[in-house]
Scaffold this motif. Sequence first.
Motif, PDB file in Angstrom:
ATOM      1  N   ARG A   1       0.831  -1.212   0.000  1.00  0.00           N
ATOM      2  CA  ARG A   1       0.000   0.000   0.000  1.00  0.00           C
ATOM      3  C   ARG A   1       0.867   1.263   0.000  1.00  0.00           C
ATOM      4  NH1 ARG A   1      -5.615   1.393   3.043  1.00  0.00           N
ATOM      5  NH2 ARG A   1      -5.506   3.658   2.810  1.00  0.00           N
TER       6      ARG A   1
ATOM      7  N   LEU B   1      -6.632  -6.779  -1.879  1.00  0.00           N
ATOM      8  CA  LEU B   1      -7.410  -5.879  -2.725  1.00  0.00           C
ATOM      9  C   LEU B   1      -8.234  -4.913  -1.878  1.00  0.00           C
ATOM     10  CD1 LEU B   1      -8.656  -8.325  -5.522  1.00  0.00           C
ATOM     11  CD2 LEU B   1      -6.987  -6.482  -5.785  1.00  0.00           C
ATOM     12  N   GLN B   2      -8.828  -5.436  -0.822  1.00  0.00           N
ATOM     13  CA  GLN B   2      -9.623  -4.580   0.058  1.00  0.00           C
ATOM     14  C   GLN B   2      -8.737  -3.573   0.793  1.00  0.00           C
ATOM     15  OE1 GLN B   2     -11.429  -7.792   2.221  1.00  0.00           O
ATOM     16  NE2 GLN B   2     -13.244  -7.860   0.904  1.00  0.00           N
TER      17      GLN B   2
ATOM     18  N   HIS C   1      -7.536  -0.803  -1.897  1.00  0.00           N
ATOM     19  CA  HIS C   1      -8.567  -0.185  -2.728  1.00  0.00           C
ATOM     20  C   HIS C   1      -8.768   1.287  -2.406  1.00  0.00           C
ATOM     21  CE1 HIS C   1     -12.679   0.649  -4.268  1.00  0.00           C
ATOM     22  NE2 HIS C   1     -12.309  -0.171  -5.233  1.00  0.00           N
TER      23      HIS C   1
ATOM     24  N   ARG D   1      -7.729   2.646 -11.101  1.00  0.00           N
ATOM     25  CA  ARG D   1      -7.967   1.271 -11.571  1.00  0.00           C
ATOM     26  C   ARG D   1      -6.964   0.325 -10.941  1.00  0.00           C
ATOM     27  NH1 ARG D   1      -8.733   1.588 -18.154  1.00  0.00           N
ATOM     28  NH2 ARG D   1     -10.783   2.611 -18.200  1.00  0.00           N
ATOM     29  N   ILE D   2      -7.430  -0.897 -10.655  1.00  0.00           N
ATOM     30  CA  ILE D   2      -6.563  -1.946 -10.128  1.00  0.00           C
ATOM     31  C   ILE D   2      -6.801  -3.219 -10.946  1.00  0.00           C
ATOM     32  CG2 ILE D   2      -5.997  -3.389  -8.128  1.00  0.00           C
ATOM     33  CD1 ILE D   2      -7.003  -1.087  -6.354  1.00  0.00           C
TER      34      ILE D   2
ATOM     35  N   CYS E   1     -14.038  -8.685  -6.154  1.00  0.00           N
ATOM     36  CA  CYS E   1     -13.791  -7.941  -7.400  1.00  0.00           C
ATOM     37  C   CYS E   1     -15.063  -7.257  -7.889  1.00  0.00           C
ATOM     38  CB  CYS E   1     -13.249  -8.880  -8.475  1.00  0.00           C
ATOM     39  SG  CYS E   1     -11.591  -9.520  -8.134  1.00  0.00           S
TER      40      CYS E   1
ATOM     41  N   LEU F   1     -15.716  -4.163  -5.444  1.00  0.00           N
ATOM     42  CA  LEU F   1     -14.738  -3.075  -5.357  1.00  0.00           C
ATOM     43  C   LEU F   1     -14.699  -2.317  -6.678  1.00  0.00           C
ATOM     44  CD1 LEU F   1     -11.879  -5.057  -3.539  1.00  0.00           C
ATOM     45  CD2 LEU F   1     -13.393  -3.329  -2.522  1.00  0.00           C
TER      46      LEU F   1
ATOM     47  N   LYS G   1     -12.877  -0.072  -8.093  1.00  0.00           N
ATOM     48  CA  LYS G   1     -11.626   0.183  -8.816  1.00  0.00           C
ATOM     49  C   LYS G   1     -11.061  -1.064  -9.495  1.00  0.00           C
ATOM     50  CE  LYS G   1     -10.106   4.045  -5.891  1.00  0.00           C
ATOM     51  NZ  LYS G   1      -9.035   4.554  -5.011  1.00  0.00           N
ATOM     52  N   VAL G   2     -11.497  -2.238  -9.080  1.00  0.00           N
ATOM     53  CA  VAL G   2     -10.971  -3.478  -9.670  1.00  0.00           C
ATOM     54  C   VAL G   2     -11.604  -3.673 -11.045  1.00  0.00           C
ATOM     55  CG1 VAL G   2     -10.757  -5.978  -9.449  1.00  0.00           C
ATOM     56  CG2 VAL G   2     -10.550  -4.523  -7.420  1.00  0.00           C
TER      57      VAL G   2
END
Length: 464
Positions: A196, A241-242, A245, A252-253, A271, A274, A276-277
């Motif tokens: 992060r 991911l969480q 995010h 974007r991820i 996914c 979230l 941005k995923v």
Amino acid sequence: MTATRLQPTPTAPATAAERRSYWITTFGCQMNKADSERMAGILEAMGYREAGAELEADLVLYNTCTIRDNAEQKVYSYLGRQAQRKRANPHLTLVVAGCVAQQEGEALLRRVPELDLVMGPQHANRLETLLSQVEQGQQVVATEEHHILEDITTARRDSSVCAWVNVIYGCNERCTYCVVPSVRGREQSRLPEAIRLEMEGLAARGFKEITLLGQNIDAYGRDLPGITPEGRRRHTLTDLLQHVHAVEGIERIRFATSHPRYFTERLIDACAALPKVCEHFHIPFQSGDDAVLKAMARGYTVERYRRIVDRIRERMPDAAISADVIVAFPGETDAQFRNTLRLVEEIGFDQVNTAAYSPRPSTPAADWPDQLSEAVKVERLQELNALVEQQARRRSARYAGRTEEVLVEGTNRRDPSQRMGRTRTNRLTFFPGQRPDGTPLEPGDLVNVRIEEVRAFSLSGTLA
């Protein structure tokens, strides 16, 4: 254990203060591209600048791939040209990094005695230390098992908008055709806080899209301690991911590469939840036949793979699915190959990376007696490629007339009046380089593009 040192070279290379240009050629996967960016960052921190051309550079580094034999042979042809240069200019520094370096080790020096440094992928962060040994007149081989320390180097990114972020190194799988575990070592997950922090730094520099990278990214966190009160691992890709995010500035991820054995419903649900995923998933299936998958030691069935895709499309109907596949694996019958074609047709992939089986050193399948002929490999690969392109065109057709969000990445090299970028589903898209009011579009802008022309692997449109 420190890097192995051999006898001094006849003429020690000049110091960094005396030679200032470098050239890196990268072969292979996204992991190699990310490693090259880190090594370029190290070189520039040492005072090097990127050369205008490979043959003008004072230091030439090949970051190599051994996943296929043709990639490995290409490295040797490049090295032959540089070895000739070195004989005329002893101050040239030659480095081979990556998977071929790890696989061949000291044997590379016997084959190309002009080399100064041979270093495996686990040593990418140690480039400055290893080059300091070279500057003392040593040929250096660094291929021993090495714990990858947290990287504090600023990578020299090839893009100002999209960045790779490594989250797990190495691979613990034992697919019978694959050399990666033996050249990249065991899995080493980075701490979520460090990941992060790197993403926050990239956001502060204006990056908009992050691709989280791992050879087997779904295995993230298996080697990190901690169990939740519910009895599951505390660190998984879903949790990561969480955790990342909320990084401000990142729009974007993405993540790659996934393994069907570990692609969970919990991950799919995260996914979908979230924003941005991106709705793009790269999930290699390798074969559409269960017996071949078993021989490959992949650890899942075709039905399991179908269930993953069905679940993704249930939660994210427009999601793009890409994959890798190998044809002509030892013993693969024509009927088994037809099963692979059937799966490609049934799934409707947006893109498939195809390859004919290539025997790799120290892998079980390389020694099996039922190797298929080159003629069969070529024939099956051609038939598969034709089907893949047909399916990609069919999948592209759904974009016609739609308006898609595109992240501007740069200028179309073939047409400077156009910009290029990708949709959330990873379709390359071309569009005008300025808004209707004449304002030029800049890398990092998010724009809506009305799609007017569709091709198998790219789109074109106008600003909406």
